[in-house]
Design a protein around this motif. Structure first.
Motif, short mmCIF file in Angstrom:
data_model
loop_
_atom_site.label_atom_id
_atom_site.label_comp_id
_atom_site.label_asym_id
_atom_site.label_seq_id
_atom_site.Cartn_x
_atom_site.Cartn_y
_atom_site.Cartn_z
N LEU A 144 7.42 8.96 27.09
CA LEU A 144 7.90 7.94 26.16
C LEU A 144 9.31 7.47 26.50
O LEU A 144 9.58 6.27 26.49
CB LEU A 144 7.88 8.48 24.73
N PHE A 145 10.19 8.41 26.82
CA PHE A 145 11.58 8.04 27.04
C PHE A 145 11.89 7.63 28.48
O PHE A 145 13.04 7.41 28.83
CB PHE A 145 12.50 9.15 26.54
N SER A 146 10.84 7.51 29.31
CA SER A 146 11.03 6.98 30.67
C SER A 146 10.10 5.80 30.93
O SER A 146 10.01 5.30 32.04
CB SER A 146 10.81 8.07 31.72
N LEU A 147 9.43 5.33 29.89
CA LEU A 147 8.49 4.21 30.00
C LEU A 147 9.23 2.93 30.38
O LEU A 147 10.20 2.55 29.72
CB LEU A 147 7.78 4.03 28.64
N SER A 148 8.78 2.28 31.43
CA SER A 148 9.44 1.04 31.86
C SER A 148 8.98 -0.12 30.97
O SER A 148 7.91 -0.07 30.34
CB SER A 148 9.11 0.72 33.32
N ASP A 149 9.76 -1.16 30.96
CA ASP A 149 9.44 -2.36 30.19
C ASP A 149 8.11 -2.94 30.67
O ASP A 149 7.25 -3.30 29.86
CB ASP A 149 10.58 -3.37 30.33
N ALA A 150 7.92 -3.01 31.98
CA ALA A 150 6.68 -3.58 32.55
C ALA A 150 5.46 -2.73 32.17
O ALA A 150 4.41 -3.27 31.82
CB ALA A 150 6.80 -3.69 34.06
N GLU A 151 5.59 -1.40 32.21
CA GLU A 151 4.49 -0.52 31.83
C GLU A 151 4.14 -0.69 30.35
O GLU A 151 2.97 -0.76 29.98
CB GLU A 151 4.83 0.94 32.13
N TYR A 152 5.15 -0.77 29.50
CA TYR A 152 4.92 -0.98 28.07
C TYR A 152 4.19 -2.30 27.82
O TYR A 152 3.23 -2.36 27.05
CB TYR A 152 6.26 -0.98 27.32
N GLN A 153 4.60 -3.35 28.50
CA GLN A 153 3.96 -4.66 28.32
C GLN A 153 2.50 -4.63 28.78
O GLN A 153 1.65 -5.29 28.19
CB GLN A 153 4.74 -5.73 29.05
N ARG A 154 2.20 -3.85 29.83
CA ARG A 154 0.82 -3.75 30.32
C ARG A 154 -0.08 -2.98 29.36
O ARG A 154 -1.30 -3.11 29.41
CB ARG A 154 0.78 -3.06 31.69
N CYS A 155 0.49 -2.16 28.48
CA CYS A 155 -0.32 -1.35 27.54
C CYS A 155 -1.13 -2.21 26.59
O CYS A 155 -2.24 -1.84 26.22
CB CYS A 155 0.57 -0.40 26.74
N CYS A 156 -0.60 -3.33 26.15
CA CYS A 156 -1.30 -4.14 25.17
C CYS A 156 -0.79 -5.59 25.20
O CYS A 156 -0.12 -6.05 24.28
CB CYS A 156 -1.10 -3.55 23.77
N PRO A 157 -1.07 -6.30 26.31
CA PRO A 157 -0.60 -7.68 26.38
C PRO A 157 -1.38 -8.56 25.41
O PRO A 157 -2.57 -8.30 25.20
CB PRO A 157 -0.87 -8.08 27.82
N PRO A 158 -0.83 -9.57 24.82
CA PRO A 158 0.56 -9.99 24.86
C PRO A 158 1.39 -9.42 23.72
O PRO A 158 2.53 -9.80 23.52
CB PRO A 158 0.46 -11.50 24.72
N ASP A 159 0.81 -8.46 22.96
CA ASP A 159 1.47 -7.96 21.75
C ASP A 159 2.72 -7.12 22.04
O ASP A 159 3.67 -7.15 21.28
CB ASP A 159 0.50 -7.15 20.90
N HIS A 160 2.68 -6.33 23.11
CA HIS A 160 3.85 -5.52 23.45
C HIS A 160 4.83 -6.41 24.22
O HIS A 160 4.56 -6.84 25.33
CB HIS A 160 3.45 -4.32 24.30
N ILE A 161 5.97 -6.64 23.63
CA ILE A 161 6.93 -7.61 24.18
C ILE A 161 8.01 -6.92 25.02
O ILE A 161 8.30 -7.36 26.13
CB ILE A 161 7.57 -8.43 23.04
N ALA A 162 8.59 -5.85 24.52
CA ALA A 162 9.69 -5.20 25.25
C ALA A 162 9.90 -3.78 24.75
O ALA A 162 9.57 -3.45 23.61
CB ALA A 162 10.99 -5.99 25.09
N VAL A 163 10.46 -2.94 25.62
CA VAL A 163 10.84 -1.57 25.24
C VAL A 163 12.15 -1.24 25.95
O VAL A 163 12.43 -1.74 27.05
CB VAL A 163 9.74 -0.55 25.61
N GLY A 164 12.94 -0.44 25.28
CA GLY A 164 14.18 0.03 25.88
C GLY A 164 14.46 1.43 25.38
O GLY A 164 13.95 1.86 24.35
N VAL A 165 15.26 2.16 26.12
CA VAL A 165 15.60 3.54 25.75
C VAL A 165 17.11 3.65 25.64
O VAL A 165 17.85 3.10 26.46
CB VAL A 165 15.07 4.53 26.80
N THR A 166 17.56 4.35 24.61
CA THR A 166 18.98 4.58 24.39
C THR A 166 19.13 5.94 23.74
O THR A 166 18.20 6.74 23.75
CB THR A 166 19.60 3.45 23.53
#
Length: 84
Positions: A32-54
């Motif tokens: 979860l905390f190393s998931l890339s933005d591109a991988e997240y978007q591929r999980c459920c296009p077009p609903d998953h827009i962006a992910v970031g970790v902080t």
């Protein structure tokens, strides 16, 4: 408050899948905390827009996800409580 709907649930779902991997090899926190933005978007296009970790102010890992649920935009903050 009579007549006012108190249920603010937008959606609810449950999914499961059996994988043939020893439990010792599964690290949901690391994934979860190393998931890339591109991988997240591929999980459920077009609903998953962006992910970031902080990190939170006290140093816990935090994932911030942006997605659409129906016609609503959702920004979710997931804080790691138990992460190796």
């Amino acid at each position: 408050m009579s007549g006012i709907c108190q249920d603010l649930t937008l959606t609810q779902s449950v999914c499961s899948h059996v994988i043939d991997v020893p439990v010792e090899k599964v690290d949901i926190g690391k994934w979860l905390f190393s998931l890339s933005d591109a991988e997240y978007q591929r999980c459920c296009p077009p609903d998953h827009i962006a992910v970031g970790v902080t990190k939170t102010e006290d140093g816990r890992p935090m994932s911030i996800n942006v997605e659409t649920i129906g016609t609503s935009l959702a920004v979710q903050h997931y804080v790691g409580e138990v992460v190796n």
